[in-house]
Design a protein around this motif. Sequence first.
Motif, mmCIF file in Angstrom:
data_model
loop_
_atom_site.group_PDB
_atom_site.id
_atom_site.type_symbol
_atom_site.label_atom_id
_atom_site.label_comp_id
_atom_site.label_asym_id
_atom_site.label_seq_id
_atom_site.Cartn_x
_atom_site.Cartn_y
_atom_site.Cartn_z
ATOM 1 N N GLY A 84 75.301 45.929 112.369
ATOM 2 C CA GLY A 84 74.070 45.172 112.207
ATOM 3 C C GLY A 84 73.760 44.917 110.748
ATOM 4 O O GLY A 84 74.291 45.565 109.846
ATOM 5 N N GLY A 85 72.900 43.925 110.509
ATOM 6 C CA GLY A 85 72.517 43.576 109.151
ATOM 7 C C GLY A 85 71.940 42.184 109.106
ATOM 8 O O GLY A 85 71.347 41.708 110.078
ATOM 9 N N ASN B 55 69.139 42.594 117.506
ATOM 10 C CA ASN B 55 67.738 42.985 117.674
ATOM 11 C C ASN B 55 67.556 44.486 117.876
ATOM 12 O O ASN B 55 66.451 44.955 118.142
ATOM 13 C CB ASN B 55 67.060 42.186 118.798
ATOM 14 C CG ASN B 55 67.731 42.366 120.143
ATOM 15 O OD1 ASN B 55 68.397 43.364 120.401
ATOM 16 N ND2 ASN B 55 67.552 41.378 121.016
ATOM 17 N N LYS B 56 68.635 45.241 117.699
ATOM 18 C CA LYS B 56 68.540 46.703 117.748
ATOM 19 C C LYS B 56 68.197 47.290 116.381
ATOM 20 O O LYS B 56 67.884 48.473 116.269
ATOM 21 C CB LYS B 56 69.865 47.300 118.221
ATOM 22 C CG LYS B 56 70.303 46.850 119.606
ATOM 23 C CD LYS B 56 69.580 47.587 120.709
ATOM 24 C CE LYS B 56 70.173 48.957 120.921
ATOM 25 N NZ LYS B 56 69.600 49.628 122.106
ATOM 26 N N GLY B 57 68.319 46.470 115.314
ATOM 27 C CA GLY B 57 68.040 46.952 113.968
ATOM 28 C C GLY B 57 69.113 46.498 112.994
ATOM 29 O O GLY B 57 70.050 45.788 113.359
ATOM 30 N N THR B 58 68.993 46.911 111.735
ATOM 31 C CA THR B 58 69.954 46.487 110.709
ATOM 32 C C THR B 58 70.955 47.568 110.343
ATOM 33 O O THR B 58 71.871 47.324 109.568
ATOM 34 C CB THR B 58 69.223 46.051 109.429
ATOM 35 O OG1 THR B 58 68.384 47.124 108.991
ATOM 36 C CG2 THR B 58 68.386 44.806 109.687
ATOM 37 N N ALA B 59 70.794 48.752 110.862
ATOM 38 C CA ALA B 59 71.753 49.836 110.606
ATOM 39 C C ALA B 59 71.791 50.717 111.845
ATOM 40 O O ALA B 59 71.202 51.795 111.897
ATOM 41 C CB ALA B 59 71.372 50.637 109.373
ATOM 42 N N ASP C 214 63.240 40.044 117.110
ATOM 43 C CA ASP C 214 64.255 39.017 116.871
ATOM 44 C C ASP C 214 65.555 39.662 116.406
ATOM 45 O O ASP C 214 65.550 40.766 115.865
ATOM 46 C CB ASP C 214 63.761 38.033 115.801
ATOM 47 C CG ASP C 214 62.645 37.139 116.320
ATOM 48 O OD1 ASP C 214 62.730 36.733 117.495
ATOM 49 O OD2 ASP C 214 61.702 36.880 115.553
ATOM 50 N N PRO C 215 66.668 38.939 116.568
ATOM 51 C CA PRO C 215 66.793 37.657 117.263
ATOM 52 C C PRO C 215 66.820 37.830 118.779
ATOM 53 O O PRO C 215 67.219 38.877 119.288
ATOM 54 C CB PRO C 215 68.138 37.129 116.761
ATOM 55 C CG PRO C 215 68.938 38.363 116.484
ATOM 56 C CD PRO C 215 67.958 39.380 115.975
#
Length: 741
Positions: free
Chosen positions: A513-514, A498-502, A627-628
């Motif tokens: 993340g991703g 839930n911090k981000g995708t990168a 999320d999540p």
Amino acid sequence: MKKTFLKFMMIASVLGTVMVSCSSDDDSGDKNTCSDGIQNGDETGVDCGGSSCQPCASTALEGEISDELTLDASLEYELKGKLEILDGGKLTIPAGTVIKATGGTASYIAVAQGGQIFVNGTASDPVVMTSGEASPAPGNWGGLVVCGKAPTNKGTAVTSEVADLTYGGTVSDDNSGVIKYLRIEYTGATFTNDKEFNGLSLFGVGSGTTVEYVQSYNGGDDGIEFFGGTVTGKYLVSTNSGDDGIDFADGWNGNGDFWYISGAAFAGIEGSNLAEEPVGVDPVTTTTLSNITVVGPVTEGALYYKEGGGNFTIDNFYTAGTDLGVKVKSTDTPAATRIEAEALKITNMQFASVADGFEKTDYTGANQSFISEGIATGAGNGAAAPDWAAGWTRGLDNSGVTESNLEGTITSAVSLQADVKYLLTSKLEILDGGELTIPAGTVIEATGQTSSYIAVAQGGKIFVNGTATEPVVMTSGEASPAPGDWGGLVVCGKAPTNKGTAVTSEVADLTYGGTVADDNSGSITYLRLEYTGATFTNSKEFNGLSLFGVGSETTVEYVQSYNGNDDGIEFFGGTVTGKYLVSTNSGDDGIDFADGWNGNGEFWYISGAAFAGIEGSNLAEEPVGVDPVTTTTLSNITVVGPVTEGALYYKEGGGKFTIDNLYTSGIDLGIKVKSTDAPAATRIEAGDLVITNIQFDAKATGFVETDYTGAKQDFYTEGTATGAGNGAATPDWATGWTVGL
């Protein structure tokens, strides 16, 4: 103690590769360093190379030697093709010299008739001929071939099976030099099933040659083989050969004394005369062997008396772990004839620790008295490594320790070796496409605090293949180890957080993340991490094991963090599950999870955490609808105090936790919830925290079950719990591979 320097680095080419380097990390050039006796500045060798010093001597070995050549022990040589010592040539290799070979069948050292080799190793500084591959394996190169002028029953001018040199003759006392304290590793490159290199091949070598204190280690074919000749072999070791341990044939008329053979794939010793033996061909293989140990398992006997055998007298022959003592083919008529004529005599043969279905011999002829059993010491200590093998061998229980520095980047498949002690002095990164395999029993000693760590980037993989009896250990290399001596192990994956995708990891500065929930970063089993937790600031510290966005296809089982300076193990989002985890004497929390972790936990044993036993959170300063949400099921958990922030600290919005069979002992607070943590309170009131069968045992003075003051006080239910297995006591599954319990 032999030291090598193993530095992983990526070079600019079409494909990334891993290579061995002897370069310094200091790029400055200074003429004042060119005579100080060490490699520094931008030198490419000791006091040579770089921008200021004289050029270094070439370390490439190949071609022909027809005069005299002496190598330099301070250099590491590369063998990438054949090196032949011709008639009149002489090669001297001083103690401590290392030769690294690549090239399969094209790479070998051969001594022709009339040439000589002088391998002048010592017990403390053996000469080592080994693989130059990043992941050494049997068959990486040929081996050492020596061809002499002594008699063989194959003829007087025969062509060697490998190297295509002439051998044989009539000079029984021919002298091809001296080979002492030599270790030959990862040999046995193969042309066909009947044309392969051995570790050391002796073709028609004469009695004037000395062959003593030689080990073949992890060879693809026979360890050492005598093809006729009269040379004697003393103090020989064959370890993990792909065929026979030691082989002799073709009319060999030398002797053997003090041989230690272990891990031969086929026969411990194969002794033969001549395939399809004609009548009256001389010389017949004739030898006296004494003080011999063969440690199984083997598949073709401790001794295979083959192809007519010969005249063998063997005394003090110790075997262990074999299912067959002496093998003789039922169709080998010449061998049977010699046994009946008492040409094979074995006295004081001891069969120890025999395998299931053991037979002394499969020979069915009338003469069954060719073996006389007795108490034997074999090569010196029965099945144990002999004293004379101490210090210069590999893979034995008294072998010397080889050290290798570990640093740089890995972009392809690399395997470490369990009998090498690795020194980690800076970062080692496994990048996208890279794989690092660490076998059971490997030890990595780290120094350098925050600059020293192992990190797996997205797309990289690590395989820690420890066992309950031989865990992989990553520990401090300091003389007086202490928490924070080095960073730790960091793994970054592509699973959601839930911090981000990168996101950039708190330590190691890698992306994580991703959206790949089932991302696979490898397998970590039976790993012990010690004295980790090097600190940048109070909010930027290494944990023992840090898992950033690691996916569910990654295995994390049987891991202990011991005496770490920060958290023992921490999950930063991701979906990976952690089973059979131990955190002992952590400087912060025992096990921590946050940032939308959606994995599960089973069988955790936590003792001596400075703050919380388990800290579980969602997201600091939690915004609405991110999320999540951290969601987990934990079962079979033990927390042994004292702790200062509860057995469980439900923090920063907590998350959705289902916990069963939670045993606590010696704590003063069961479940901690900050009074100012409104998101955590909201979730408790909504029934998102459910704890069943929690047992508060051996309560500390002033014990409080929870400091949560909200309306819902039934989020936990007390009961009798076993926790990780044995309540407060060490669980059975943690026995043998952990420390400090």
